[in-house]
Design an enzyme around this catalytic site. Structure first.
Site, PDB file in Angstrom:
ATOM      1  CB  SER A 260      -0.890   0.007   1.236  1.00 25.58           C
ATOM      2  OG  SER A 260      -0.117   0.341   2.371  1.00 25.58           O
ATOM      3  CE  LYS A 261      -0.197   8.503   0.158  1.00 21.77           C
ATOM      4  NZ  LYS A 261       0.089   8.498   1.599  1.00 21.77           N
ATOM      5  NE  ARG A 262      -1.483   5.517   6.234  1.00 18.09           N
ATOM      6  CZ  ARG A 262      -1.418   6.786   5.830  1.00 18.09           C
ATOM      7  NH1 ARG A 262      -0.323   7.247   5.243  1.00 18.09           N
ATOM      8  NH2 ARG A 262      -2.431   7.605   5.993  1.00 18.09           N
ATOM      9  N   GLY A 264       5.198   2.489   1.277  1.00 17.46           N
ATOM     10  CA  GLY A 264       6.194   3.315   0.621  1.00 17.46           C
ATOM     11  C   GLY A 264       6.669   4.415   1.557  1.00 17.46           C
TER      12      GLY A 264
END
Length: 507
Positions: A260-262, A264
């Site tokens: 997920s973006k998190r 990253g």
RNA sequence: GGCCCGUUCGUCUAGGGGUUAGGACGUUAGAUUUUCAUUCUAGAAACAGGGGUUCGAUUCCCCUACGGGCUACCA
């Protein structure tokens, strides 16, 4: 004669475009090109509450950057539009009503609050055969009451009526036969109270109407496949149903779970293809593009996440991928994303790219540091000299900036030369400057010859003065062959940098 | 919990009834580069476990374990 291949990438415009999304788009594109089919972009914006301004344009920009532009879509038009589901809203209701008439779906008047209540009261509550009778729907309410509710405009949804006890299955292009028991699946909402379809209805109706022949999506969709299968059947389109392929997920580099973006943010690597700024919060999320990835490398690394051609080849151009891609070689298991390997792909691509093709990127990287490189007569030579040591395009700043501007005094690595500095070295460099003035030629080989001859003459070890020269010209212990650097710098600039350094060392 | 999917070096993966289980990233050690990176050479590193089937299973089947996904009027 088989039908023309038509595939679609159907993202929801809710924010930045995730790596996994790009890969799904890529596989669609590869399959379409390989089979001389159409690649369609369909925007699945049926959830008005999650709509994010600018996300659609951003998605299209990402696909363009990757070089996988759709043939049809909201931006490109086509004979099957509109390509935004919100603009197709009026279309879906008739199909839902048809299903109600056929007895395959029903009206449900329960409010979200009531359902929430049920979920709290009953563990593992599902809106299905087990609880239908105690809920407010057209299956169990008296016909008259249903009609009254409808006439009064009572908010309601339309739900599919899952059969109580059937086995339904299909053959997935990557997984083979997959079966489900309908008793385990709940009565999914097909049409929401606001008149918008849910994904389940929209995906089937639109895939049918847009004549999609092959449908690729992430593995997370597998559990809802039986709903879609049944819908194709109930709507009478069973023979037109696309072939499904559920792609393996891209997982977190550490532990497990969907990337997920998190992750990253947490681990310090990009997840989105390009920079994304959330219009509400203003938060910027870095993308692969801005971090210095070549689109060719990005596409290459994505393709190898879950696919390979069976050989040791790892570097592929888009054209090679189009030629060699095959559904049979897609792996079933999810793949953990490895940023180190991603960087390796980029490094390889930079090294294999010609200086000419890298030029626009290098100019743009340097411009971000207020260095104007576009008019430099030896720009391509500079790029050739340093590209091997650049993993990211942004590395060209560190590795090429000294060709365009003198290293700042404060940035020069004095500690590597100062402790061993002496008068003999000062003499040497003064003599070297003089020597340069005596000859007109200025090429790496001749500079090197002159330099070496002088060390002999002065009885100084060459190693004693090579490193200082490098640091004077470059600012640090790095870079290509020092005489190549001097050549590109030119005599005048080389001498200036030596004199400048001498002045500082002489203080 | 239920349903579904999956499981070869740390990671991405090749392979497939009998192999020294191959490659790549990363990692370790050397060489080269009078800098650094590259490059080169070498090394460590894997078939989840248990049952079958078989002369022989990492490969085929079953179970278990583990991992993941889904379980919204989100996609």
């Amino acid at each position: 004669m088989s039908k023309k291949v038509r595939v679609r990438f159907a993202p929801s415009p809710t924010g930045g475009l995730h790596l996994g999304g790009v890969r799904t788009a890529l596989f669609n594109y590869l399959f379409a090109r390989q089979n001389e089919g159409d690649f369609i972009l369909r925007v699945e914006d049926t959830d008005q509450t999650r709509f994010v301004e600018g996300a659609e344009e951003y998605i299209i920009d990402c696909l363009n950057w990757c070089g996988i532009t759709p043939d049809e879509g909201p931006h490109a038009g086509g004979g099957f539009g509109p390509y935004r589901q919100s603009e197709r809203k009026a279309l879906y209701r008739q199909y839902a009503e048809q299903l109600v008439k056929q007895g395959n779906a029903y009206y449900a008047f329960d409010t979200p609050e009531e359902l929430e209540q049920k979920r709290a009261e009953i563990t593992n509550f599902q809106y299905g055969h087990a609880h239908r009778s105690s809920l407010r729907n057209s299956l169990f309410l008296p016909v008259k009451e249903v009609q009254e509710l409808l006439d009064k405009g009572t908010p309601h949804v339309i739900r599919i009526k899952m059969p109580v006890d059937e086995t339904i299955g299909f053959t997935d292009m990557v997984r083979g036969r997959v079966n489900f028991e309908t008793s385990q699946v709940d009565d999914k909402v097909l049409l929401k109270a606001d008149g918008m379809p849910t994904y389940h209805l929209a995906v089937v109706v639109d895939d049918y109407l847009m004549q999609i022949t092959h449908a690729f999506r992430g593995e997370e969709w597998l559990p809802s496949a039986p709903v879609h299968l049944l819908l194709w059947e109930y709507l009478g389109w069973k023979n037109e149903m696309p072939q499904w392929a559920h792609l393996p997920l891209i997982l977190k580099p550490d532990g497990h779970g969907k990337l997920s973006k998190r992750d990253g943010d947490r681990l310090g690597f990009p997840v989105y293809a390009m920079n994304w700024t959330d219009p509400k919060s203003g938060d910027l999320t870095k993308g692969f593009r801005e971090l210095g990835f070549l689109p060719e490398a990005f596409v290459n690394l994505l393709a190898l996440l879950g696919w390979n051609n069976g050989t040791d080849q790892e570097i592929f151009t888009l054209d090679e991928l189009v030629e060699q891609f095959s559904m049979e070689r897609i792996s079933k298991a999810g793949a953990q994303f490895d940023f180190e390997k991603a960087k390796w792909f980029n490094h390889e691509w930079i090294r294999q790219s010609t200086a000419i093709s890298l030029t626009p990127n290098v100019i743009s990287v340097l411009r971000q540091h207020d260095i104007s490189a576009e008019n430099h007569p030896q720009l391509t030579k500079i790029i050739d000299l340093v590209k091997d040591r650049c993993t990211l395009l942004t590395d060209f700043y560190e590795h090429a900036s000294y060709f365009f501007q003198k290293p700042a005094e404060s940035k020069i690595d004095w500690t590597s030369i100062q402790p061993k500095w002496n008068d003999a070295k000062t003499d040497f460099f003064i003599a070297f400057i003089q020597k340069t003035q005596e000859t007109a030629s200025w090429e790496a080989a001749s500079i090197e010859a002159a330099f070496k001859a002088l060390t002999q003459e002065k009885g100084i070890k060459i190693g004693e003065v090579m490193l200082p020269l490098r640091v004077m010209l470059v600012g640090g212990k790095f870079g290509p062959a020092v005489f190549d650097i001097a050549e590109v710098l030119g005599k005048e600039e080389t001498v200036e940098r030596i004199e400048l350094a001498l002045a500082i060392l002489g203080r």
